[in-house]
Write a protein that holds these residues in place. Sequence first.
Motif, short mmCIF file in Angstrom:
data_model
loop_
_atom_site.label_atom_id
_atom_site.label_comp_id
_atom_site.label_asym_id
_atom_site.label_seq_id
_atom_site.Cartn_x
_atom_site.Cartn_y
_atom_site.Cartn_z
N PRO A 1 41.91 68.30 56.42
CA PRO A 1 41.35 66.98 56.72
C PRO A 1 40.37 66.48 55.66
O PRO A 1 40.11 65.28 55.59
CB PRO A 1 40.65 67.20 58.06
N GLU A 2 39.84 67.40 54.83
CA GLU A 2 38.90 66.97 53.78
C GLU A 2 39.56 66.08 52.73
O GLU A 2 38.88 65.42 51.96
CB GLU A 2 38.26 68.20 53.11
N TRP A 3 40.89 66.06 52.74
CA TRP A 3 41.61 65.21 51.78
C TRP A 3 41.63 63.74 52.20
O TRP A 3 41.94 62.87 51.39
CB TRP A 3 43.04 65.72 51.60
N THR A 4 41.36 63.45 53.45
CA THR A 4 41.45 62.07 53.94
C THR A 4 40.55 61.15 53.13
O THR A 4 39.36 61.42 52.93
CB THR A 4 41.05 62.01 55.43
N GLY A 5 41.13 60.04 52.66
CA GLY A 5 40.39 59.06 51.87
C GLY A 5 40.38 59.34 50.38
O GLY A 5 39.84 58.54 49.61
N ARG A 6 41.00 60.44 49.97
CA ARG A 6 41.02 60.77 48.54
C ARG A 6 42.37 60.42 47.92
O ARG A 6 43.38 60.30 48.60
CB ARG A 6 40.78 62.27 48.33
N TRP A 7 42.35 60.31 46.59
CA TRP A 7 43.57 60.17 45.84
C TRP A 7 44.06 61.55 45.42
O TRP A 7 43.26 62.42 45.09
CB TRP A 7 43.34 59.32 44.58
N ALA A 8 45.37 61.73 45.43
CA ALA A 8 45.95 63.00 45.04
C ALA A 8 47.20 62.76 44.19
O ALA A 8 47.94 61.80 44.43
CB ALA A 8 46.31 63.83 46.27
N GLU A 9 47.40 63.62 43.22
CA GLU A 9 48.65 63.63 42.45
C GLU A 9 49.59 64.61 43.14
O GLU A 9 49.28 65.80 43.28
CB GLU A 9 48.39 64.08 41.01
N VAL A 10 50.72 64.11 43.60
CA VAL A 10 51.64 64.91 44.40
C VAL A 10 53.03 64.88 43.79
O VAL A 10 53.58 63.80 43.53
CB VAL A 10 51.70 64.38 45.86
N GLU A 11 53.59 66.06 43.57
CA GLU A 11 54.98 66.15 43.10
C GLU A 11 55.90 66.06 44.30
O GLU A 11 55.76 66.78 45.29
CB GLU A 11 55.22 67.47 42.36
N ILE A 12 56.87 65.16 44.23
CA ILE A 12 57.82 64.98 45.32
C ILE A 12 58.86 66.09 45.26
O ILE A 12 59.54 66.26 44.24
CB ILE A 12 58.50 63.60 45.26
N THR A 13 58.97 66.84 46.36
CA THR A 13 59.89 67.98 46.38
C THR A 13 61.13 67.75 47.23
O THR A 13 62.15 68.42 47.04
CB THR A 13 59.16 69.23 46.91
N ARG A 14 61.05 66.79 48.15
CA ARG A 14 62.19 66.57 49.05
C ARG A 14 62.14 65.16 49.61
O ARG A 14 61.06 64.66 49.95
CB ARG A 14 62.15 67.59 50.19
N ALA A 15 63.31 64.53 49.70
CA ALA A 15 63.42 63.20 50.29
C ALA A 15 64.06 63.30 51.66
O ALA A 15 65.20 63.79 51.79
CB ALA A 15 64.24 62.29 49.38
N LEU A 16 63.34 62.85 52.68
CA LEU A 16 63.84 62.83 54.05
C LEU A 16 64.15 61.38 54.45
O LEU A 16 63.75 60.44 53.75
CB LEU A 16 62.81 63.45 54.98
N PRO A 17 64.85 61.16 55.57
CA PRO A 17 65.23 59.79 55.94
C PRO A 17 64.06 58.82 56.06
O PRO A 17 64.16 57.65 55.67
CB PRO A 17 65.93 59.98 57.29
N ASN A 18 62.90 59.28 56.60
CA ASN A 18 61.79 58.35 56.83
C ASN A 18 60.51 58.73 56.10
O ASN A 18 59.47 58.11 56.31
CB ASN A 18 61.50 58.25 58.33
N SER A 19 60.56 59.75 55.27
CA SER A 19 59.36 60.18 54.56
C SER A 19 59.75 61.07 53.39
O SER A 19 60.94 61.37 53.18
CB SER A 19 58.42 60.95 55.50
N LEU A 20 58.74 61.50 52.64
CA LEU A 20 58.93 62.42 51.52
C LEU A 20 58.09 63.67 51.78
O LEU A 20 57.05 63.61 52.45
CB LEU A 20 58.50 61.77 50.21
N GLN A 21 58.53 64.79 51.23
CA GLN A 21 57.72 66.00 51.20
C GLN A 21 57.23 66.20 49.78
O GLN A 21 57.94 65.88 48.81
CB GLN A 21 58.55 67.22 51.65
N GLY A 22 56.02 66.72 49.64
CA GLY A 22 55.47 66.90 48.31
C GLY A 22 54.64 68.16 48.16
O GLY A 22 54.38 68.87 49.13
N ARG A 23 54.20 68.39 46.93
CA ARG A 23 53.36 69.54 46.58
C ARG A 23 52.18 69.04 45.78
O ARG A 23 52.35 68.31 44.79
CB ARG A 23 54.18 70.55 45.75
N LEU A 24 50.98 69.39 46.21
CA LEU A 24 49.78 68.94 45.53
C LEU A 24 49.73 69.46 44.10
O LEU A 24 49.90 70.65 43.85
CB LEU A 24 48.54 69.42 46.29
#
Length: 442
Positions: free
Chosen positions: A416-439
């Motif tokens: 939860p400490e990430w809330t409100g922050r910017w992050a660089e995220v590598e996209i690892t998987r595309a799902l029908p309604n969202s993406l999965q990523g890796r910080l």
Amino acid sequence: MSARKVFVRTHGCQMNDYDSGKIIDILAASHGMTPADSPEEADVLLLNTCSVRDKAQQKVFSELGRWKALKRSKPGVVIGVGGCVASQEGSAIRERAPCVDIVFGPQTIQRLPEMLDSVARSRKPVVDIRFPEMEKFDRLPEARADGAAAFVSIMEGCGKYCTFCVVPYTRGEEVSRPLPGVLGEVAALAAQGVREVTLLGQNVNGYRWRDGADGADFATLLYHVAAVPGIDRIRYTTSHPVEFSDALIEAHAAIPQLAGHLHLPVQSGSDRILALMKRGYTAPEYKSIVRKLRKARPNLSLSSDFIVGFPGESDDDFERTMALIEEVNYDQSFSFLYSRRPGTPAAALPDDTPQAVKKRRLARLQRRVTEMAAAISGAMVGAVERVLVCGPAKKTPGQVCGRTDNNRVVNFDGGPEWTGRWAEVEITRALPNSLQGRLVSR
């Protein structure tokens, strides 16, 4: 007024979401009310409604039927109906649902404290659906942030009078909010940690403000908002193609804070249907705007609105819509069967197309846009995206979610400490309604 908790149910657009948030702020400031988690625990029940489609309007009276039973068991409960259905129906709401105590319009939410006091004092219903021009914005409480992203309303109403639409009748003519008030709200939100704002209006790029020698159009407003310290990303909705000026297109090239996603409603790809809708542009003119935008901002992601089955829509008209979709390559669509709205010019047009045909057309359109969106998501796999973290992921414990520049939800491992922050995220998987990523990095 002795009420302690208020429950607000919202139907409709982002303007209604914004208004509902302000209603809670208004009643907190005037009566010390706090939000209720359910209708059963509330002392005041408010419906903020939408009348753009008949189905949305019918939901209102279904909800009121359930609330009527609550009021029987708890007679002191106050029930109010606001928004566009309230503006359109007025006192007729009480004829159909006598349990309603207050009927208020989109531009009289600021008068709710007085309406509640009047009901408590006289035990008589109150109806106020007028259009006082700037009173709403003048009387709203100070902006309160609830997360890293926020809505800011910059105008009310619409003067386009498309033949299918009730908005000019339920929200009134276009009225732009003074520039200092908009910037003051944006600055107050930024000071509370907001990093992304979405500017709202029925016809947001028709914004015009003038005070003596000073003035601003929508493009000018965007430059000012981008200059507010702390605001890192700007979105806006809903825009109208007729108001898409060259200056606004240039702003997409010149303002890095403007998101790489735009909602630009087209409604149909047939010039004949667009004329019947009184949209004010042709399909080639719309596509010309898109080409200019993508030249200014390469890889711009586009979503749009489509009405399928408008009175008289032929197979050829629909095929022209599908051809436009293929050419533009949309990322998302908000598409619906035409809904006849009483009092609008289109309601009188003859319509002999079978409902089954309309439903097949809508399913085909939605299926094709879904395929396009999936292809765009798939192409993002392996890319590193800048994500504004909104909070915990909805379905996966131990993950957080955020939005990419092109308005996709990304879930990745984080606390939860990430809330409100910017992050660089590598996209690892595309799902029908969202993406999965890796910080990758903060």
